[in-house]
Design a protein around this motif. Structure first.
Motif, PDB file in Angstrom:
ATOM      1  N   ARG A  75       0.831  -1.213   0.000  1.00 58.76           N
ATOM      2  CA  ARG A  75       0.000   0.000   0.000  1.00 58.76           C
ATOM      3  C   ARG A  75       0.863   1.260   0.000  1.00 58.76           C
ATOM      4  O   ARG A  75       0.628   2.193  -0.776  1.00 58.76           O
ATOM      5  CB  ARG A  75      -0.918   0.009   1.230  1.00 58.76           C
ATOM      6  N   ILE A  76       1.882   1.284   0.840  1.00 60.24           N
ATOM      7  CA  ILE A  76       2.760   2.456   0.929  1.00 60.24           C
ATOM      8  C   ILE A  76       3.533   2.646  -0.366  1.00 60.24           C
ATOM      9  O   ILE A  76       3.702   3.777  -0.834  1.00 60.24           O
ATOM     10  CB  ILE A  76       3.700   2.334   2.146  1.00 60.24           C
ATOM     11  N   LEU A  77       3.990   1.560  -0.964  1.00 55.15           N
ATOM     12  CA  LEU A  77       4.691   1.665  -2.248  1.00 55.15           C
ATOM     13  C   LEU A  77       3.777   2.260  -3.317  1.00 55.15           C
ATOM     14  O   LEU A  77       4.183   3.136  -4.079  1.00 55.15           O
ATOM     15  CB  LEU A  77       5.212   0.290  -2.689  1.00 55.15           C
ATOM     16  N   GLU A  78       2.535   1.790  -3.362  1.00 52.73           N
ATOM     17  CA  GLU A  78       1.581   2.314  -4.344  1.00 52.73           C
ATOM     18  C   GLU A  78       1.287   3.792  -4.084  1.00 52.73           C
ATOM     19  O   GLU A  78       1.262   4.596  -5.022  1.00 52.73           O
ATOM     20  CB  GLU A  78       0.281   1.511  -4.306  1.00 52.73           C
ATOM     21  N   GLU A  79       1.087   4.159  -2.830  1.00 56.67           N
ATOM     22  CA  GLU A  79       0.821   5.562  -2.511  1.00 56.67           C
ATOM     23  C   GLU A  79       2.022   6.446  -2.834  1.00 56.67           C
ATOM     24  O   GLU A  79       1.854   7.599  -3.243  1.00 56.67           O
ATOM     25  CB  GLU A  79       0.424   5.704  -1.041  1.00 56.67           C
ATOM     26  N   THR A  80       3.220   5.916  -2.654  1.00 59.59           N
ATOM     27  CA  THR A  80       4.430   6.667  -3.008  1.00 59.59           C
ATOM     28  C   THR A  80       4.462   6.924  -4.513  1.00 59.59           C
ATOM     29  O   THR A  80       4.760   8.032  -4.959  1.00 59.59           O
ATOM     30  CB  THR A  80       5.692   5.907  -2.557  1.00 59.59           C
ATOM     31  N   TYR A  81       4.124   5.920  -5.300  1.00 57.43           N
ATOM     32  CA  TYR A  81       4.065   6.084  -6.757  1.00 57.43           C
ATOM     33  C   TYR A  81       3.023   7.135  -7.132  1.00 57.43           C
ATOM     34  O   TYR A  81       3.291   8.044  -7.934  1.00 57.43           O
ATOM     35  CB  TYR A  81       3.744   4.750  -7.439  1.00 57.43           C
ATOM     36  N   ILE A  82       1.844   7.038  -6.560  1.00 58.39           N
ATOM     37  CA  ILE A  82       0.769   7.984  -6.878  1.00 58.39           C
ATOM     38  C   ILE A  82       1.172   9.403  -6.483  1.00 58.39           C
ATOM     39  O   ILE A  82       0.970  10.351  -7.242  1.00 58.39           O
ATOM     40  CB  ILE A  82      -0.546   7.559  -6.186  1.00 58.39           C
ATOM     41  N   SER A  83       1.765   9.547  -5.315  1.00 55.71           N
ATOM     42  CA  SER A  83       2.137  10.862  -4.804  1.00 55.71           C
ATOM     43  C   SER A  83       3.253  11.519  -5.611  1.00 55.71           C
ATOM     44  O   SER A  83       3.200  12.705  -5.914  1.00 55.71           O
ATOM     45  CB  SER A  83       2.570  10.729  -3.341  1.00 55.71           C
ATOM     46  N   LYS A  84       4.255  10.723  -5.967  1.00 53.28           N
ATOM     47  CA  LYS A  84       5.430  11.285  -6.642  1.00 53.28           C
ATOM     48  C   LYS A  84       5.361  11.178  -8.155  1.00 53.28           C
ATOM     49  O   LYS A  84       6.116  11.838  -8.860  1.00 53.28           O
ATOM     50  CB  LYS A  84       6.695  10.610  -6.121  1.00 53.28           C
ATOM     51  N   GLY A  85       4.495  10.306  -8.657  1.00 53.35           N
ATOM     52  CA  GLY A  85       4.383  10.138 -10.101  1.00 53.35           C
ATOM     53  C   GLY A  85       5.572   9.444 -10.732  1.00 53.35           C
ATOM     54  O   GLY A  85       5.760   9.504 -11.938  1.00 53.35           O
ATOM     55  N   GLU A  86       6.380   8.781  -9.914  1.00 52.90           N
ATOM     56  CA  GLU A  86       7.547   8.039 -10.411  1.00 52.90           C
ATOM     57  C   GLU A  86       7.429   6.593  -9.977  1.00 52.90           C
ATOM     58  O   GLU A  86       6.994   6.302  -8.857  1.00 52.90           O
ATOM     59  CB  GLU A  86       8.841   8.624  -9.834  1.00 52.90           C
ATOM     60  N   LYS A  87       7.831   5.680 -10.861  1.00 51.71           N
ATOM     61  CA  LYS A  87       7.789   4.266 -10.511  1.00 51.71           C
ATOM     62  C   LYS A  87       8.637   4.007  -9.277  1.00 51.71           C
ATOM     63  O   LYS A  87       9.659   4.650  -9.062  1.00 51.71           O
ATOM     64  CB  LYS A  87       8.276   3.398 -11.665  1.00 51.71           C
ATOM     65  N   VAL A  88       8.183   3.048  -8.487  1.00 50.88           N
ATOM     66  CA  VAL A  88       8.882   2.647  -7.277  1.00 50.88           C
ATOM     67  C   VAL A  88       9.447   1.252  -7.515  1.00 50.88           C
ATOM     68  O   VAL A  88       8.722   0.344  -7.924  1.00 50.88           O
ATOM     69  CB  VAL A  88       7.917   2.626  -6.068  1.00 50.88           C
ATOM     70  N   TYR A  89      10.732   1.100  -7.281  1.00 48.02           N
ATOM     71  CA  TYR A  89      11.409  -0.179  -7.496  1.00 48.02           C
ATOM     72  C   TYR A  89      11.830  -0.777  -6.162  1.00 48.02           C
ATOM     73  O   TYR A  89      12.394  -0.087  -5.321  1.00 48.02           O
ATOM     74  CB  TYR A  89      12.647   0.002  -8.377  1.00 48.02           C
ATOM     75  N   VAL A  90      11.554  -2.057  -5.992  1.00 49.37           N
ATOM     76  CA  VAL A  90      11.982  -2.796  -4.812  1.00 49.37           C
ATOM     77  C   VAL A  90      12.858  -3.941  -5.299  1.00 49.37           C
ATOM     78  O   VAL A  90      12.412  -4.772  -6.091  1.00 49.37           O
ATOM     79  CB  VAL A  90      10.779  -3.365  -4.020  1.00 49.37           C
ATOM     80  N   CYS A  91      14.090  -3.951  -4.845  1.00 51.77           N
ATOM     81  CA  CYS A  91      15.028  -5.009  -5.228  1.00 51.77           C
ATOM     82  C   CYS A  91      15.171  -5.984  -4.071  1.00 51.77           C
ATOM     83  O   CYS A  91      15.514  -5.577  -2.960  1.00 51.77           O
ATOM     84  CB  CYS A  91      16.393  -4.418  -5.565  1.00 51.77           C
ATOM     85  N   ILE A  92      14.896  -7.248  -4.333  1.00 54.13           N
ATOM     86  CA  ILE A  92      15.039  -8.293  -3.321  1.00 54.13           C
ATOM     87  C   ILE A  92      16.101  -9.254  -3.821  1.00 54.13           C
ATOM     88  O   ILE A  92      15.922  -9.925  -4.836  1.00 54.13           O
ATOM     89  CB  ILE A  92      13.703  -9.028  -3.075  1.00 54.13           C
ATOM     90  N   ASN A  93      17.205  -9.297  -3.104  1.00 56.20           N
ATOM     91  CA  ASN A  93      18.310 -10.182  -3.449  1.00 56.20           C
ATOM     92  C   ASN A  93      18.415 -11.234  -2.364  1.00 56.20           C
ATOM     93  O   ASN A  93      18.372 -10.915  -1.196  1.00 56.20           O
ATOM     94  CB  ASN A  93      19.613  -9.383  -3.539  1.00 56.20           C
ATOM     95  N   GLY A  94      18.542 -12.479  -2.755  1.00 51.76           N
ATOM     96  CA  GLY A  94      18.759 -13.529  -1.770  1.00 51.76           C
ATOM     97  C   GLY A  94      17.774 -14.675  -1.843  1.00 51.76           C
ATOM     98  O   GLY A  94      17.688 -15.467  -0.914  1.00 51.76           O
ATOM     99  N   ILE A  95      17.051 -14.804  -2.956  1.00 44.93           N
ATOM    100  CA  ILE A  95      16.110 -15.914  -3.014  1.00 44.93           C
ATOM    101  C   ILE A  95      16.834 -17.255  -3.042  1.00 44.93           C
ATOM    102  O   ILE A  95      16.270 -18.261  -2.640  1.00 44.93           O
ATOM    103  CB  ILE A  95      15.104 -15.795  -4.176  1.00 44.93           C
ATOM    104  N   ASP A  96      18.085 -17.260  -3.486  1.00 46.08           N
ATOM    105  CA  ASP A  96      18.853 -18.508  -3.438  1.00 46.08           C
ATOM    106  C   ASP A  96      19.093 -18.938  -2.000  1.00 46.08           C
ATOM    107  O   ASP A  96      19.046 -20.115  -1.667  1.00 46.08           O
ATOM    108  CB  ASP A  96      20.167 -18.379  -4.207  1.00 46.08           C
ATOM    109  N   HIS A  97      19.318 -17.985  -1.106  1.00 39.74           N
ATOM    110  CA  HIS A  97      19.479 -18.299   0.310  1.00 39.74           C
ATOM    111  C   HIS A  97      18.174 -18.869   0.872  1.00 39.74           C
ATOM    112  O   HIS A  97      18.195 -19.845   1.617  1.00 39.74           O
ATOM    113  CB  HIS A  97      19.861 -17.046   1.113  1.00 39.74           C
ATOM    114  N   ALA A  98      17.072 -18.246   0.528  1.00 39.66           N
ATOM    115  CA  ALA A  98      15.777 -18.712   1.033  1.00 39.66           C
ATOM    116  C   ALA A  98      15.473 -20.117   0.519  1.00 39.66           C
ATOM    117  O   ALA A  98      14.973 -20.961   1.262  1.00 39.66           O
ATOM    118  CB  ALA A  98      14.668 -17.743   0.630  1.00 39.66           C
ATOM    119  N   ALA A  99      15.811 -20.380  -0.746  1.00 36.70           N
ATOM    120  CA  ALA A  99      15.544 -21.698  -1.320  1.00 36.70           C
ATOM    121  C   ALA A  99      16.366 -22.781  -0.625  1.00 36.70           C
ATOM    122  O   ALA A  99      15.904 -23.913  -0.465  1.00 36.70           O
ATOM    123  CB  ALA A  99      15.842 -21.678  -2.816  1.00 36.70           C
TER     124      ALA A  99
END
Length: 117
Positions: free
Chosen positions: A65-89
């Motif tokens: 929700r906060i990511l979406e509101e940030t996009y709406i408020s700023k008008g710029e795409k919001v990127y979230v980078c998640i590194n480490g799925i190999d560790h989780a697997a």
């Protein structure tokens, strides 16, 4: 950005980072990072005060929700980078963060997740 420890030539051994593979670790850290990045605007985005007061499902939905509101408020795409799925697997914990990742149709316009191993 959520990531495990960076690779270092000085460190010869890496454990499984099991504590970092939980849903609580992923979504809690992302919410903490949003708090830091939105300092002075927490009320505007109605950011929960403390992770300990929320269920993991609530933290997860609040992050999106906060990511979406940030996009709406700023008008710029919001990127979230998640590194480490190999560790989780490889993790031996029963429930890691992989099942809690959003499906593509759950992610609102303007929010982009980059997920790498």
């Amino acid at each position: 950005m959520y990531t495990f420890r960076p690779i270092s030539l000085e460190q010869r051994f890496y454990d499984l980072d099991e504590g970092l593979c939980s849903q609580e670790a992923l979504w809690g850290e992302l919410l903490n990072q949003l708090r830091r990045n939105l300092k002075g605007q927490l009320k505007k985005y109605d950011v929960p005060i403390n992770n300990a007061l929320c269920e993991i499902s609530t933290i997860r939905s609040e992050v999106l929700r906060i990511l979406e509101e940030t996009y709406i408020s700023k008008g710029e795409k919001v990127y979230v980078c998640i590194n480490g799925i190999d560790h989780a697997a490889r993790s031996k914990i029963t429930v890691n963060f992989l099942p809690s990742l959003f499906q593509p149709d759950e992610i609102p316009e303007g929010v982009c997740f980059l997920i790498v191993g």
